[in-house]
Motif scaffolding. Sequence first.
Motif, short mmCIF file in Angstrom:
data_model
loop_
_atom_site.label_atom_id
_atom_site.label_comp_id
_atom_site.label_asym_id
_atom_site.label_seq_id
_atom_site.Cartn_x
_atom_site.Cartn_y
_atom_site.Cartn_z
N LEU A 50 0.84 -1.20 0.00
CA LEU A 50 0.00 0.00 0.00
C LEU A 50 0.87 1.25 0.00
O LEU A 50 1.88 1.30 0.71
CB LEU A 50 -0.91 0.01 1.23
CG LEU A 50 -1.85 -1.19 1.37
CD1 LEU A 50 -2.65 -1.08 2.66
CD2 LEU A 50 -2.76 -1.30 0.17
N ALA A 51 0.48 2.25 -0.78
CA ALA A 51 1.22 3.51 -0.82
C ALA A 51 1.11 4.24 0.52
O ALA A 51 2.05 4.87 0.97
CB ALA A 51 0.71 4.39 -1.95
N GLU A 52 -0.07 4.14 1.14
CA GLU A 52 -0.30 4.77 2.44
C GLU A 52 -1.01 3.79 3.36
O GLU A 52 -1.88 3.03 2.93
CB GLU A 52 -1.18 6.01 2.29
CG GLU A 52 -0.55 7.13 1.52
CD GLU A 52 -1.48 8.34 1.43
OE1 GLU A 52 -2.45 8.43 2.20
OE2 GLU A 52 -1.22 9.18 0.57
N LYS A 53 -0.66 3.84 4.63
CA LYS A 53 -1.35 3.02 5.63
C LYS A 53 -2.78 3.53 5.78
O LYS A 53 -2.99 4.74 5.94
CB LYS A 53 -0.59 3.13 6.95
CG LYS A 53 -1.11 2.22 8.03
CD LYS A 53 -0.22 2.31 9.25
CE LYS A 53 -0.74 1.40 10.34
NZ LYS A 53 0.12 1.40 11.51
N PRO A 54 -3.79 2.65 5.71
CA PRO A 54 -5.18 3.10 5.85
C PRO A 54 -5.41 3.78 7.20
O PRO A 54 -4.84 3.39 8.21
CB PRO A 54 -5.98 1.80 5.76
CG PRO A 54 -5.10 0.85 5.03
CD PRO A 54 -3.71 1.22 5.44
N LYS A 55 -6.27 4.80 7.19
CA LYS A 55 -6.56 5.54 8.42
C LYS A 55 -7.51 4.76 9.33
O LYS A 55 -7.51 4.96 10.53
CB LYS A 55 -7.15 6.90 8.07
CG LYS A 55 -6.13 7.80 7.37
CD LYS A 55 -6.71 9.13 7.04
CE LYS A 55 -5.80 10.09 6.34
NZ LYS A 55 -4.60 9.69 5.78
N ALA A 56 -8.31 3.88 8.77
CA ALA A 56 -9.24 3.07 9.56
C ALA A 56 -8.61 1.72 9.89
O ALA A 56 -7.79 1.21 9.14
CB ALA A 56 -10.53 2.86 8.78
N GLU A 57 -9.01 1.15 11.02
CA GLU A 57 -8.50 -0.16 11.41
C GLU A 57 -9.05 -1.26 10.51
O GLU A 57 -8.35 -2.21 10.17
CB GLU A 57 -8.88 -0.44 12.86
CG GLU A 57 -8.26 -1.71 13.40
CD GLU A 57 -8.50 -1.88 14.88
OE1 GLU A 57 -9.00 -2.94 15.27
OE2 GLU A 57 -8.18 -0.94 15.64
#
Length: 138
Positions: A50-57
Amino acid sequence: MFGRDFTERGVALRRDSGEGKVEVIEAGGRYAAGMVDSKIEGAHYYYFKLAEKPKAETVDISVEYFDAAEGTVTLSYDGAQGGFMKCPEIQLTGGHTWNLIVFRIPDGKWTGGCNGADFRIGNAPAGFAIGAVAVRAV
C-alpha cells in the motif's frame, strides 16, 4: 485495472517477488496481471504494497480475478497478530469467468509483514490472473 507499472489507486503489485514473476497477460478477453514464472515449485504468490497506511483499522480489499482452473486461492495480510494472517479461501471452479470478491480485514497492521508487502494472494493455479485490486477503509 493495473497499468503497465502494476500500480492502481495506491496499491502496487510487486513484479518479481522471488516466488514468481508477474507480467501483463491476456485472460478472458482482457489484460491482467498473471504469473509467468514461479521460481519455487508450487509457489505462485502476488505481493501487494500500500502507498499509504489506511486511516481506519478495518478495510475491505476487493479483488477482481480470472478463474481459469479448479483450486483455491488465499489472501494473507499483515495483521495485528503478525504477518500472513489468512482470510477464507477463494474456491475456484475453472469456469473461465471474471469474478469479484471482497475481503473484510478487521485488524490490518500494514507494516510490510508479508515478506516486505502488506498482503499477498496465492497459491494460485496456472491461468489465474488479477484484473484489479482496491483497498477501502470501512
